[in-house]
Design a protein around this motif. Structure first.
Motif, mmCIF file in Angstrom:
data_model
loop_
_atom_site.group_PDB
_atom_site.id
_atom_site.type_symbol
_atom_site.label_atom_id
_atom_site.label_comp_id
_atom_site.label_asym_id
_atom_site.label_seq_id
_atom_site.Cartn_x
_atom_site.Cartn_y
_atom_site.Cartn_z
ATOM 1 N N GLY A 273 43.442 39.284 38.060
ATOM 2 C CA GLY A 273 42.642 39.846 36.977
ATOM 3 C C GLY A 273 42.600 38.970 35.745
ATOM 4 N N ILE A 274 43.632 38.172 35.562
ATOM 5 C CA ILE A 274 43.688 37.341 34.351
ATOM 6 C C ILE A 274 42.699 36.194 34.401
ATOM 7 N N ARG A 275 42.472 35.635 35.593
ATOM 8 C CA ARG A 275 41.616 34.452 35.678
ATOM 9 C C ARG A 275 40.234 34.757 36.237
ATOM 10 N N PHE A 276 40.024 36.000 36.657
ATOM 11 C CA PHE A 276 38.762 36.310 37.322
ATOM 12 C C PHE A 276 38.405 37.762 37.025
ATOM 13 N N ARG A 277 37.163 37.989 36.699
ATOM 14 C CA ARG A 277 36.739 39.355 36.385
ATOM 15 C C ARG A 277 36.627 40.181 37.663
ATOM 16 N N LEU A 278 37.412 41.241 37.758
ATOM 17 C CA LEU A 278 37.355 42.118 38.929
ATOM 18 C C LEU A 278 36.828 43.483 38.517
ATOM 19 N N SER A 279 35.972 44.046 39.334
ATOM 20 C CA SER A 279 35.451 45.394 39.042
ATOM 21 C C SER A 279 36.518 46.437 39.369
ATOM 22 N N ASP A 280 36.330 47.638 38.849
ATOM 23 C CA ASP A 280 37.259 48.718 39.179
ATOM 24 C C ASP A 280 37.278 48.954 40.682
#
Lengths: 254, 254
Positions: B10-17
């Motif tokens: 999550g820190i390096r890549f945008r993840l959806s819920d």
DNA sequence: CGACTAATTGAGCCCACTCAACACTTGTGG
DNA sequence: CCACAAGTGTTGAGTGGGCTCAATTAGTCG
């Protein structure tokens, strides 16, 4: 345009004729670059991918005190910045070591190619994983091998990698890399690198003349360096004529 | 099951819920392993993936002469053998350095997850690319940094990596790694590793007591080691409270 | 408490470094 | 085509960082 790349991918990954044709039809521009020129600078985020077509290049970093560390050698078929956009910006630079021909392909074209041909994407991924394995092996060398074995190991590695792209015979290849560039890749001083090479020559492990490297007895060099091709993940069917030689006594320095 | 991994991705890549939920629902088994136990052996080709949930582990190789080279440290959230099947067999081994909890997930489950959620596949790829960058940085350290700077650099790196998974404060973390394990990762002897640590302590760069590392002045340590977080590819928005400290004079040994 | 592992210290040595000079190649311009 | 410059390779001498061997002192854990 990408012939050495196609050769390299084909060795470790089964590609269909369809895939090959697509790879052959990739278009981009070919650029000729002199020795010791930057191909990519640290911090760059370009919209094209660069492949080495001929010559040697390297990944490197410059330290605050001005010292240079070479992190990888790039040979024909290697990509310079394949996945750079995934990480945002380059965390190191890429420079030529000799005169090079490079192929510059737009990321968009490459993206279309890999989405139409998933196995090409996989093949590229595999060759990146091999590059990773090579970095690990360099770490092993720097950490726990003597200077002599480290350089011998590197020479073995280059033989295997150049064979993959048809740039080495079973026991020799063109070796135009400067001792200063060897030193920065080995973590040694230039002077010591010179002496290490002399030792290897004196032992008859390598013959290095006129920018050409010849290995009189590959088994002997492998045994001395503790070289095992495993980490390069070459197929067992790959032809390594030199492996057929007689086994010989291990070499011991001092 | 994979909480530190989710944090790291999550820190390096945008993840959806949606992605996050899927990651949270991955099932596998959690195994507790003692210190200095092999998790994966060289040559292995397993049908499951192993993630570190707690504790420290390492990638390593054993040389013909019995010496061990540690190639990477693994911290919670790190995968041990994510892409192993692409390469066929492991070209190195993985072992715990301390007691660890690991999560073992079937490759089939993971394959379904990544094909349903391409951004999870990308996020995993990104974190592998960061591991690659870390290897390169280790090469820089071994090649061109003094023993003191190399170890200081490693300690900076661990701080940053542990912060990502919430296992470090702004200036300290649990550091249960043995000097012998530090030595094999730095390419130094145990004795010299010990002396280097003493020097760093004497300089006031680190306080190391009871398996706990405290950094009195992070800027000073960064400056001394020549540490630059770039290669870890952390987002600029990441909170690094210690960065707010005053700049201080560079440290010089001898 | 005993047994093991980990950390520390001392002494002596050697691999690899630095500095410095010199020789050989390569390339370039006059 | 030669002269010179720059780059590359080689050698010598002296130094030092990091090594080995060996012994001792903490810790850790059953």
């Amino acid at each position: 345009m990408l012939s050495p790349l196609i050769q390299k991918l084909g060795i470790r990954f089964r590609l269909s004729d369809h895939d090959r044709t697509a790879l052959q039809q990739v278009n981009g521009r070919i650029v000729s670059v002199g020795a010791h020129q930057d191909l990519i600078e640290e911090g760059e985020a370009s919209d094209h991918v660069t492949f080495i077509r001929s010559g040697f290049a390297c990944r490197y970093r410059i330290l605050p005190d001005g010292e240079r560390a070479i992190i990888a050698y790039l040979v024909p078929g290697d990509a310079c910045d394949l996945y750079a956009p995934l990480l945002g910006r380059m965390d190191h630079a890429v420079a030529t070591l000799t005169r090079c021909d490079v192929a510059v392909v737009s990321r968009q074209d490459l993206g279309m190619l890999t989405s139409d041909h998933p196995s090409i994407a996989d093949a590229l991924h595999v060759s990146d994983l091999v590059d990773e394995a090579i970095s690990r092996e360099w770490l092993v060398s720097m950490g726990r091998r003597s200077a002599e074995k480290q350089i011998a190991h590197l020479l073995c590695e280059l033989l295997a990698r150049l064979q993959v792209v048809g740039l080495a015979t079973s026991d020799s290849y063109e070796f135009p890399i400067t001792q200063a560039d060897l030193a920065d890749a080995s973590g040694l001083s230039v002077v010591h690198t010179n002496r290490v090479l002399q030792t290897l020559r004196a032992e008859g492990l390598v013959v290095l003349r006129h920018k050409n490297l010849f290995i009189p007895n590959l088994n002997r060099l492998h045994a001395f360096a503790g070289f095992d091709t495993n980490y390069l993940h070459l197929p067992p069917t790959s032809n390594h004529p030199a492996r057929m030689q007689f086994k010989s006594d291990p070499v011991r320095l001092q």
